[in-house]
Enzyme design. Structure first.
Site, PDB file in Angstrom:
ATOM      1  CG  HIS A 271      46.179  26.457  40.576  1.00  0.00           C
ATOM      2  ND1 HIS A 271      44.951  25.832  40.568  1.00  0.00           N
ATOM      3  CD2 HIS A 271      46.978  25.741  39.750  1.00  0.00           C
ATOM      4  CE1 HIS A 271      45.002  24.787  39.752  1.00  0.00           C
ATOM      5  NE2 HIS A 271      46.233  24.709  39.254  1.00  0.00           N
TER       6      HIS A 271
ATOM      7  CB  VAL B  25      53.681  33.481  33.891  1.00  0.00           C
ATOM      8  CG1 VAL B  25      53.631  34.956  34.228  1.00  0.00           C
ATOM      9  CG2 VAL B  25      53.587  32.646  35.146  1.00  0.00           C
TER      10      VAL B  25
ATOM     11  CB  ILE C 111      47.277  31.800  30.878  1.00  0.00           C
ATOM     12  CG1 ILE C 111      47.452  30.587  29.960  1.00  0.00           C
ATOM     13  CG2 ILE C 111      45.860  31.862  31.441  1.00  0.00           C
ATOM     14  CD1 ILE C 111      47.285  29.246  30.650  1.00  0.00           C
TER      15      ILE C 111
ATOM     16  CG  MET D  94      49.713  31.868  35.846  1.00  0.00           C
ATOM     17  SD  MET D  94      50.197  30.392  34.874  1.00  0.00           S
ATOM     18  CE  MET D  94      51.320  29.612  36.000  1.00  0.00           C
TER      19      MET D  94
ATOM     20  CE1 TYR E 101      47.456  27.827  34.419  1.00  0.00           C
ATOM     21  CE2 TYR E 101      46.003  26.714  35.965  1.00  0.00           C
ATOM     22  CZ  TYR E 101      47.221  26.810  35.313  1.00  0.00           C
ATOM     23  OH  TYR E 101      48.190  25.883  35.564  1.00  0.00           O
TER      24      TYR E 101
ATOM     25  CG  HIS F 202      44.396  29.955  27.996  1.00  0.00           C
ATOM     26  ND1 HIS F 202      45.354  29.496  27.120  1.00  0.00           N
ATOM     27  CD2 HIS F 202      44.241  31.282  27.736  1.00  0.00           C
ATOM     28  CE1 HIS F 202      45.775  30.497  26.377  1.00  0.00           C
ATOM     29  NE2 HIS F 202      45.118  31.594  26.726  1.00  0.00           N
TER      30      HIS F 202
END
Length: 111
Positions: free
Chosen positions: A12, A38, A41, A44, A79, A82
């Site tokens: 991404h 990181v 979530i 990730m 993600y 979230h």
């Protein structure tokens, strides 16, 4: 070339240009907030960032690159949905002059 399958690593990529007047300290705090996702979530898996250092002058005004790694496309969707991503986006987007987001699946070339 075949279409991207849902399984497999997804990168991404977010290209950004901060608005004039945004201080280096503000940018540093935003980068730390982005990196902290990181830990908040699960899908990730990694985060990297850097500033444009190209000598080609083809950056179209973008100054920063942010790269997040996910196990699959579903992870990117999780993600994006979230609440921690929403909260961070509400801090980041107002200070950006330009943004471009691309998701891709790294694909090795068979020679």
């Amino acid at each position: 070339m075949e279409a991207a399958k849902p399984e497999g690593t997804v990168k991404h990529i977010l290209l950004a240009k901060f608005k004039d007047g945004i201080s280096p300290d503000q940018i540093d705090q935003l980068i730390k907030g982005y990196a902290n996702l990181v830990h908040l979530i699960e899908p990730m898996k990694a985060f990297h960032w850097g500033r444009d250092v190209s000598i080609e002058n083809a950056h179209q005004g973008f100054t920063h690159v942010f790269e997040s790694t996910f196990e699959n496309v579903e992870g990117v969707a999780e993600y994006i949905a979230h609440p921690a991503h929403d909260e961070f986006a509400n801090k980041l987007l107002p200070v950006l002059e330009k943004i471009l987001v691309v998701d891709y699946k790294p694909t090795p070339v068979q020679l």
